[in-house]
Design an enzyme around this catalytic site. Structure first.
Site, PDB file in Angstrom:
ATOM      1  N   ASP A   8     -17.315   6.973  -1.559  1.00 28.79           N
ATOM      2  CA  ASP A   8     -16.099   6.816  -0.760  1.00 28.79           C
ATOM      3  C   ASP A   8     -15.867   8.160  -0.058  1.00 28.79           C
ATOM      4  O   ASP A   8     -16.529   9.163  -0.383  1.00 28.79           O
ATOM      5  CB  ASP A   8     -14.925   6.437  -1.688  1.00 28.79           C
TER       6      ASP A   8
ATOM      7  N   HIS B  60      -7.162   1.073  -6.684  1.00 30.20           N
ATOM      8  CA  HIS B  60      -7.350   0.129  -5.571  1.00 30.20           C
ATOM      9  C   HIS B  60      -7.937  -1.155  -6.176  1.00 30.20           C
ATOM     10  O   HIS B  60      -9.108  -1.468  -5.984  1.00 30.20           O
ATOM     11  CB  HIS B  60      -8.282   0.755  -4.528  1.00 30.20           C
TER      12      HIS B  60
ATOM     13  N   CYS C  19     -16.367   1.355   0.135  1.00 30.30           N
ATOM     14  CA  CYS C  19     -15.196   0.516   0.420  1.00 30.30           C
ATOM     15  C   CYS C  19     -14.847   0.507   1.901  1.00 30.30           C
ATOM     16  O   CYS C  19     -14.169  -0.407   2.375  1.00 30.30           O
ATOM     17  CB  CYS C  19     -14.003   0.978  -0.406  1.00 30.30           C
TER      18      CYS C  19
ATOM     19  N   ARG D 175       0.885  -1.164   0.000  1.00 31.33           N
ATOM     20  CA  ARG D 175       0.000   0.000   0.000  1.00 31.33           C
ATOM     21  C   ARG D 175       0.919   1.208   0.000  1.00 31.33           C
ATOM     22  O   ARG D 175       1.654   1.441   0.969  1.00 31.33           O
ATOM     23  CB  ARG D 175      -0.915   0.004   1.227  1.00 31.33           C
TER      24      ARG D 175
ATOM     25  N   ARG E 147     -13.436  -8.786   0.673  1.00 29.91           N
ATOM     26  CA  ARG E 147     -12.010  -8.476   0.494  1.00 29.91           C
ATOM     27  C   ARG E 147     -11.189  -9.744   0.746  1.00 29.91           C
ATOM     28  O   ARG E 147     -10.237 -10.041   0.021  1.00 29.91           O
ATOM     29  CB  ARG E 147     -11.565  -7.367   1.468  1.00 29.91           C
TER      30      ARG E 147
ATOM     31  N   GLN F  48      -9.801  -3.869  -4.049  1.00 30.59           N
ATOM     32  CA  GLN F  48     -11.122  -3.414  -3.611  1.00 30.59           C
ATOM     33  C   GLN F  48     -12.149  -3.638  -4.728  1.00 30.59           C
ATOM     34  O   GLN F  48     -13.244  -4.141  -4.485  1.00 30.59           O
ATOM     35  CB  GLN F  48     -11.057  -1.920  -3.251  1.00 30.59           C
TER      36      GLN F  48
HETATM   37  N1   CP Z   1     -11.210  -0.472   1.974  1.00 26.83           N
HETATM   38  C1   CP Z   1      -9.955  -0.527   2.440  1.00 26.83           C
HETATM   39  O1   CP Z   1      -8.985  -0.667   1.703  1.00 26.83           O
HETATM   40  O2   CP Z   1      -9.866  -0.437   3.798  1.00 26.83           O
HETATM   41  P1   CP Z   1      -8.526  -0.263   4.645  1.00 26.83           P
HETATM   42  O3   CP Z   1      -7.993   1.106   4.378  1.00 26.83           O
HETATM   43  O4   CP Z   1      -8.975  -0.444   6.064  1.00 26.83           O
HETATM   44  O5   CP Z   1      -7.545  -1.311   4.225  1.00 26.83           O
HETATM   45  N1  NVA Z   2      -9.992   6.636  -1.237  1.00 26.74           N
HETATM   46  C1  NVA Z   2      -9.616   6.165   0.070  1.00 26.74           C
HETATM   47  C2  NVA Z   2      -9.786   4.680   0.145  1.00 26.74           C
HETATM   48  C3  NVA Z   2      -9.463   4.067   1.481  1.00 26.74           C
HETATM   49  C4  NVA Z   2      -9.636   2.583   1.469  1.00 26.74           C
HETATM   50  C5  NVA Z   2      -8.178   6.566   0.355  1.00 26.74           C
HETATM   51  O1  NVA Z   2      -7.346   6.494  -0.567  1.00 26.74           O
HETATM   52  O2  NVA Z   2      -7.897   6.981   1.480  1.00 26.74           O
END
Ligand code: CP
Ligand code: NVA
Length: 302
Positions: free
Chosen positions: A220, A125, A260, A98, A288, A128
Protein backbone atom coordinates in the site's frame (compact mmCIF):
# COMPACT_ATOMS: atom_id res chain seq x y z
CA UNK A 1 -26.95 -2.20 16.92
CA UNK A 2 -24.37 -4.43 15.19
CA UNK A 3 -21.81 -2.48 13.20
CA UNK A 4 -18.72 -3.21 11.08
CA UNK A 5 -15.89 -1.13 12.48
CA UNK A 6 -13.26 -3.85 12.62
CA UNK A 7 -12.73 -7.34 11.22
CA UNK A 8 -13.20 -8.46 14.86
CA UNK A 9 -16.90 -7.47 14.55
CA UNK A 10 -17.52 -10.23 11.98
CA UNK A 11 -15.09 -12.75 13.43
CA UNK A 12 -17.58 -15.63 13.31
CA UNK A 13 -19.20 -14.71 9.98
CA UNK A 14 -16.35 -13.94 7.58
CA UNK A 15 -16.72 -17.15 5.55
CA UNK A 16 -20.47 -16.62 5.40
CA UNK A 17 -19.99 -13.05 4.07
CA UNK A 18 -17.43 -14.20 1.47
CA UNK A 19 -19.79 -16.95 0.25
CA UNK A 20 -22.62 -14.41 0.16
CA UNK A 21 -20.43 -12.09 -1.95
CA UNK A 22 -19.71 -14.94 -4.40
CA UNK A 23 -23.43 -15.73 -4.65
CA UNK A 24 -24.34 -12.08 -5.23
CA UNK A 25 -21.56 -11.76 -7.81
CA UNK A 26 -22.89 -14.85 -9.61
CA UNK A 27 -26.43 -13.39 -9.62
CA UNK A 28 -27.77 -16.16 -7.38
CA UNK A 29 -29.55 -13.97 -4.81
CA UNK A 30 -32.97 -12.37 -5.10
CA UNK A 31 -33.27 -9.10 -7.02
CA UNK A 32 -33.52 -5.84 -5.07
CA UNK A 33 -33.26 -7.22 -1.50
CA UNK A 34 -32.74 -3.66 -0.17
CA UNK A 35 -35.69 -2.03 -1.96
CA UNK A 36 -36.72 1.12 -0.08
CA UNK A 37 -33.54 1.20 2.04
CA UNK A 38 -31.21 4.20 2.26
CA UNK A 39 -27.54 4.35 3.18
CA UNK A 40 -25.94 7.61 4.37
CA UNK A 41 -22.28 7.84 3.35
CA UNK A 42 -20.13 10.25 5.39
CA UNK A 43 -16.69 11.04 3.98
CA UNK A 44 -14.03 12.93 5.96
CA UNK A 45 -11.35 11.87 3.44
CA UNK A 46 -11.10 11.43 -0.35
CA UNK A 47 -12.26 8.24 -2.05
CA UNK A 48 -12.80 6.74 -5.49
CA UNK A 49 -13.42 3.01 -4.95
CA UNK A 50 -15.22 3.12 -1.60
CA UNK A 51 -17.59 5.90 -2.57
CA UNK A 52 -18.51 4.56 -6.00
CA UNK A 53 -18.77 0.89 -4.98
CA UNK A 54 -21.06 1.61 -2.01
CA UNK A 55 -23.23 3.92 -4.14
CA UNK A 56 -23.47 1.47 -7.07
CA UNK A 57 -23.88 -1.44 -4.64
CA UNK A 58 -26.90 0.15 -2.93
CA UNK A 59 -28.45 0.94 -6.34
CA UNK A 60 -27.93 -2.62 -7.60
CA UNK A 61 -29.52 -4.03 -4.42
CA UNK A 62 -32.59 -1.87 -4.99
CA UNK A 63 -31.82 0.86 -2.44
CA UNK A 64 -30.16 4.26 -2.61
CA UNK A 65 -27.16 6.03 -1.11
CA UNK A 66 -26.70 9.65 -0.04
CA UNK A 67 -23.18 11.11 -0.24
CA UNK A 68 -22.39 13.43 2.68
CA UNK A 69 -19.09 15.26 2.70
CA UNK A 70 -18.14 16.09 6.28
CA UNK A 71 -17.38 19.64 5.06
CA UNK A 72 -21.07 20.08 4.21
CA UNK A 73 -22.47 18.39 7.32
CA UNK A 74 -23.10 20.34 10.52
CA UNK A 75 -20.74 17.78 12.08
CA UNK A 76 -17.96 19.61 10.22
CA UNK A 77 -18.97 22.79 12.10
CA UNK A 78 -18.92 21.11 15.49
CA UNK A 79 -22.30 19.36 15.87
CA UNK A 80 -21.67 16.41 18.21
CA UNK A 81 -21.16 13.00 16.59
CA UNK A 82 -23.80 11.65 19.00
CA UNK A 83 -26.48 14.04 17.68
CA UNK A 84 -25.48 13.28 14.09
CA UNK A 85 -25.86 9.55 14.80
CA UNK A 86 -29.24 9.92 16.52
CA UNK A 87 -30.67 12.18 13.80
CA UNK A 88 -29.40 10.17 10.82
CA UNK A 89 -30.83 7.03 12.46
CA UNK A 90 -34.30 8.60 12.12
CA UNK A 91 -33.84 8.99 8.33
CA UNK A 92 -31.72 6.13 7.01
CA UNK A 93 -31.25 2.37 7.40
CA UNK A 94 -27.46 2.36 7.62
CA UNK A 95 -24.47 4.71 7.85
CA UNK A 96 -21.18 4.20 6.04
CA UNK A 97 -18.35 6.42 7.26
CA UNK A 98 -14.77 7.09 6.14
CA UNK A 99 -13.26 8.88 9.11
CA UNK A 100 -9.97 10.34 10.18
CA UNK A 101 -10.12 9.00 13.76
CA UNK A 102 -11.23 5.44 14.54
CA UNK A 103 -12.59 6.63 17.90
CA UNK A 104 -15.07 8.91 16.10
CA UNK A 105 -16.52 5.89 14.29
CA UNK A 106 -16.84 4.06 17.60
CA UNK A 107 -18.68 7.11 18.97
CA UNK A 108 -20.98 7.25 15.91
CA UNK A 109 -21.84 3.56 16.27
CA UNK A 110 -22.47 3.97 20.01
CA UNK A 111 -25.24 6.50 19.42
CA UNK A 112 -26.61 5.12 16.15
CA UNK A 113 -29.79 3.02 16.03
CA UNK A 114 -28.82 1.72 12.57
CA UNK A 115 -25.71 -0.26 11.53
CA UNK A 116 -22.51 1.71 10.99
CA UNK A 117 -20.03 0.40 8.39
CA UNK A 118 -16.47 1.69 8.36
CA UNK A 119 -15.12 2.66 4.96
CA UNK A 120 -11.62 3.21 6.43
CA UNK A 121 -10.19 4.88 9.51
CA UNK A 122 -6.63 5.47 10.67
CA UNK A 123 -6.80 2.02 12.33
CA UNK A 124 -8.56 -0.35 9.91
CA UNK A 125 -10.09 -0.85 6.47
CA UNK A 126 -12.36 -3.89 6.98
CA UNK A 127 -14.30 -3.67 3.68
CA UNK A 128 -11.01 -3.64 1.77
CA UNK A 129 -9.87 -6.79 3.59
CA UNK A 130 -13.12 -8.57 2.69
CA UNK A 131 -12.65 -7.72 -1.01
CA UNK A 132 -9.04 -8.88 -0.75
CA UNK A 133 -9.84 -12.29 0.66
CA UNK A 134 -12.64 -12.76 -1.90
CA UNK A 135 -10.01 -12.10 -4.60
CA UNK A 136 -7.57 -14.56 -3.00
CA UNK A 137 -10.25 -17.26 -2.81
CA UNK A 138 -11.24 -16.72 -6.44
CA UNK A 139 -7.61 -16.90 -7.58
CA UNK A 140 -6.39 -19.90 -5.57
CA UNK A 141 -9.71 -21.71 -4.99
CA UNK A 142 -9.22 -21.79 -1.19
CA UNK A 143 -7.16 -20.33 1.65
CA UNK A 144 -5.53 -23.66 2.49
CA UNK A 145 -1.76 -23.44 2.99
CA UNK A 146 -1.68 -19.87 1.74
CA UNK A 147 0.64 -17.20 3.09
CA UNK A 148 0.22 -13.46 2.55
CA UNK A 149 3.02 -10.94 3.06
CA UNK A 150 2.27 -7.24 3.56
CA UNK A 151 5.30 -5.15 2.56
CA UNK A 152 5.85 -1.52 3.63
CA UNK A 153 4.00 0.69 6.10
CA UNK A 154 2.09 -1.30 8.75
CA UNK A 155 -1.01 0.83 8.22
CA UNK A 156 -4.82 0.51 8.38
CA UNK A 157 -4.95 -1.91 5.43
CA UNK A 158 -2.21 -4.05 6.99
CA UNK A 159 -4.07 -4.11 10.33
CA UNK A 160 -7.30 -5.46 8.81
CA UNK A 161 -5.38 -8.09 6.81
CA UNK A 162 -3.56 -9.19 9.99
CA UNK A 163 -6.92 -9.85 11.61
CA UNK A 164 -8.65 -11.55 8.68
CA UNK A 165 -5.78 -13.81 7.53
CA UNK A 166 -5.60 -16.09 10.61
CA UNK A 167 -9.41 -16.27 10.85
CA UNK A 168 -9.40 -17.86 7.37
CA UNK A 169 -6.48 -20.17 8.14
CA UNK A 170 -3.79 -18.22 6.27
CA UNK A 171 -0.28 -17.47 7.51
CA UNK A 172 0.76 -13.84 7.34
CA UNK A 173 4.04 -11.95 7.46
CA UNK A 174 4.72 -8.23 7.54
CA UNK A 175 7.92 -6.79 6.12
CA UNK A 176 8.35 -3.27 7.47
CA UNK A 177 11.14 -1.03 8.73
CA UNK A 178 11.49 -0.44 12.45
CA UNK A 179 9.02 2.23 13.56
CA UNK A 180 6.48 1.29 10.85
CA UNK A 181 5.06 -1.82 12.55
CA UNK A 182 1.30 -2.42 12.53
CA UNK A 183 -0.82 -1.31 15.50
CA UNK A 184 0.37 -3.03 18.69
CA UNK A 185 -3.08 -3.96 19.98
CA UNK A 186 -4.13 -5.27 16.56
CA UNK A 187 -1.03 -7.48 16.45
CA UNK A 188 -1.91 -8.81 19.91
CA UNK A 189 -5.42 -9.78 18.78
CA UNK A 190 -4.12 -11.20 15.48
CA UNK A 191 -1.66 -13.41 17.39
CA UNK A 192 -4.56 -14.74 19.50
CA UNK A 193 -6.53 -15.49 16.31
CA UNK A 194 -3.44 -17.20 14.86
CA UNK A 195 -3.09 -19.36 17.97
CA UNK A 196 -6.80 -20.34 17.86
CA UNK A 197 -6.53 -21.24 14.17
CA UNK A 198 -3.08 -22.82 14.18
CA UNK A 199 -1.58 -20.28 11.77
CA UNK A 200 1.57 -18.16 11.91
CA UNK A 201 2.16 -14.43 12.03
CA UNK A 202 5.66 -12.98 11.54
CA UNK A 203 6.69 -9.34 11.70
CA UNK A 204 10.19 -8.60 10.44
CA UNK A 205 12.27 -5.79 9.00
CA UNK A 206 14.08 -8.41 6.88
CA UNK A 207 12.40 -8.90 3.49
CA UNK A 208 14.17 -12.24 2.99
CA UNK A 209 12.57 -13.58 6.17
CA UNK A 210 9.11 -12.14 5.50
CA UNK A 211 8.95 -13.17 1.82
CA UNK A 212 9.78 -16.84 2.47
CA UNK A 213 7.19 -19.20 0.89
CA UNK A 214 4.73 -16.38 0.15
CA UNK A 215 1.73 -16.76 -2.20
CA UNK A 216 0.39 -13.20 -2.00
CA UNK A 217 2.55 -10.07 -1.95
CA UNK A 218 0.56 -7.03 -0.81
CA UNK A 219 1.60 -3.42 -0.51
CA UNK A 220 0.00 0.00 0.00
CA UNK A 221 1.10 3.62 -0.24
CA UNK A 222 3.96 4.84 1.95
CA UNK A 223 2.05 8.02 2.77
CA UNK A 224 -1.52 7.38 3.86
CA UNK A 225 -4.15 10.11 3.98
CA UNK A 226 -3.25 12.20 7.03
CA UNK A 227 0.49 11.30 6.96
CA UNK A 228 1.43 13.94 4.37
CA UNK A 229 3.61 15.97 6.78
CA UNK A 230 5.95 12.96 7.14
CA UNK A 231 6.13 12.23 3.40
CA UNK A 232 9.84 12.98 2.86
CA UNK A 233 11.05 10.85 5.81
CA UNK A 234 8.67 8.02 4.92
CA UNK A 235 10.04 7.82 1.38
CA UNK A 236 13.58 7.46 2.72
CA UNK A 237 12.65 4.86 5.35
CA UNK A 238 10.39 2.76 3.12
CA UNK A 239 12.46 2.82 -0.08
CA UNK A 240 14.14 -0.58 0.69
CA UNK A 241 10.63 -2.08 0.86
CA UNK A 242 9.58 -1.10 -2.66
CA UNK A 243 7.81 -4.03 -4.36
CA UNK A 244 9.84 -4.48 -7.54
CA UNK A 245 10.71 -7.49 -9.68
CA UNK A 246 13.63 -8.40 -7.41
CA UNK A 247 11.39 -8.45 -4.32
CA UNK A 248 8.65 -10.40 -6.15
CA UNK A 249 11.28 -13.02 -7.04
CA UNK A 250 11.68 -13.77 -3.31
CA UNK A 251 8.05 -15.01 -3.21
CA UNK A 252 6.74 -18.25 -4.71
CA UNK A 253 6.81 -18.52 -8.53
CA UNK A 254 3.01 -18.43 -8.77
CA UNK A 255 2.61 -15.59 -6.24
CA UNK A 256 0.15 -12.82 -7.00
CA UNK A 257 0.57 -9.09 -6.37
CA UNK A 258 -2.16 -7.12 -4.56
CA UNK A 259 -2.64 -3.43 -3.73
CA UNK A 260 -5.77 -1.73 -2.37
CA UNK A 261 -5.17 1.27 -4.70
CA UNK A 262 -4.61 4.14 -5.21
CA UNK A 263 -0.99 3.24 -6.03
CA UNK A 264 2.00 5.42 -6.79
CA UNK A 265 4.13 3.73 -9.45
CA UNK A 266 7.84 4.19 -8.80
CA UNK A 267 7.30 4.53 -5.03
CA UNK A 268 5.82 1.52 -3.15
CA UNK A 269 5.56 -0.54 -6.37
CA UNK A 270 7.19 -0.49 -9.79
CA UNK A 271 5.16 -0.46 -13.02
CA UNK A 272 6.52 -3.81 -14.19
CA UNK A 273 4.97 -5.44 -11.08
CA UNK A 274 1.61 -3.62 -10.75
CA UNK A 275 1.03 -3.71 -14.52
CA UNK A 276 2.60 -7.15 -14.94
CA UNK A 277 1.19 -10.69 -15.16
CA UNK A 278 1.26 -11.38 -11.40
CA UNK A 279 -0.93 -8.38 -10.56
CA UNK A 280 -4.62 -8.86 -9.69
CA UNK A 281 -5.27 -5.27 -8.60
CA UNK A 282 -8.24 -4.60 -10.88
CA UNK A 283 -10.02 -7.84 -9.90
CA UNK A 284 -9.38 -6.76 -6.33
CA UNK A 285 -10.86 -3.30 -6.97
CA UNK A 286 -13.93 -4.81 -8.68
CA UNK A 287 -14.44 -7.09 -5.70
CA UNK A 288 -14.96 -4.05 -3.47
CA UNK A 289 -18.39 -3.85 -5.10
CA UNK A 290 -19.27 -7.52 -4.61
CA UNK A 291 -17.90 -7.80 -1.06
CA UNK A 292 -19.69 -4.62 0.02
CA UNK A 293 -22.98 -5.74 -1.50
CA UNK A 294 -22.63 -8.79 0.76
CA UNK A 295 -21.92 -6.52 3.74
CA UNK A 296 -24.96 -4.35 2.92
CA UNK A 297 -27.14 -7.44 2.52
CA UNK A 298 -25.85 -8.85 5.81
CA UNK A 299 -26.44 -5.65 7.83
CA UNK A 300 -29.39 -3.95 6.13
CA UNK A 301 -31.70 -6.69 4.85
CA UNK A 302 -34.79 -7.28 7.06
N1 CP B 1 -8.95 1.22 -1.69
C1 CP B 1 -9.74 2.25 -1.38
O1 CP B 1 -10.35 2.32 -0.32
O2 CP B 1 -9.82 3.20 -2.36
P1 CP B 1 -10.50 4.64 -2.23
O3 CP B 1 -9.66 5.45 -1.30
O4 CP B 1 -10.50 5.16 -3.63
O5 CP B 1 -11.88 4.47 -1.69
N1 NVA C 1 -3.57 3.36 3.67
C1 NVA C 1 -4.27 4.19 2.72
C2 NVA C 1 -5.40 3.42 2.10
C3 NVA C 1 -6.18 4.16 1.06
C4 NVA C 1 -7.30 3.33 0.51
C5 NVA C 1 -4.78 5.44 3.41
O1 NVA C 1 -5.24 5.34 4.56
O2 NVA C 1 -4.68 6.52 2.82
Amino acid sequence: MDSLLSICDIKEDISYIIDLASEIKAGKKEEKPLEGKTLAMIFQKSSTRTRVSFDVGMYQLGGRAIFLSSNDLQMGRGEPISDTAKVLSRFVDGIMIRAIEHDDVIELAKYSDVPVISGLTNLEHPCQALADVLTIKEHFGSFDDKKICFVGDGNNVCNSLLLIAPLLGMDMSVACPKGYEPNENTVKIALEFAKENNTEITISDDINVALDNVDIVYTDVWVSMGDEAEAAQREIDLKPYQVNKELMDLANDDAIFMHCLPAIRGKEVTSDVIDGPQSVVYDEAENRLHAQKAVLYYYLKD
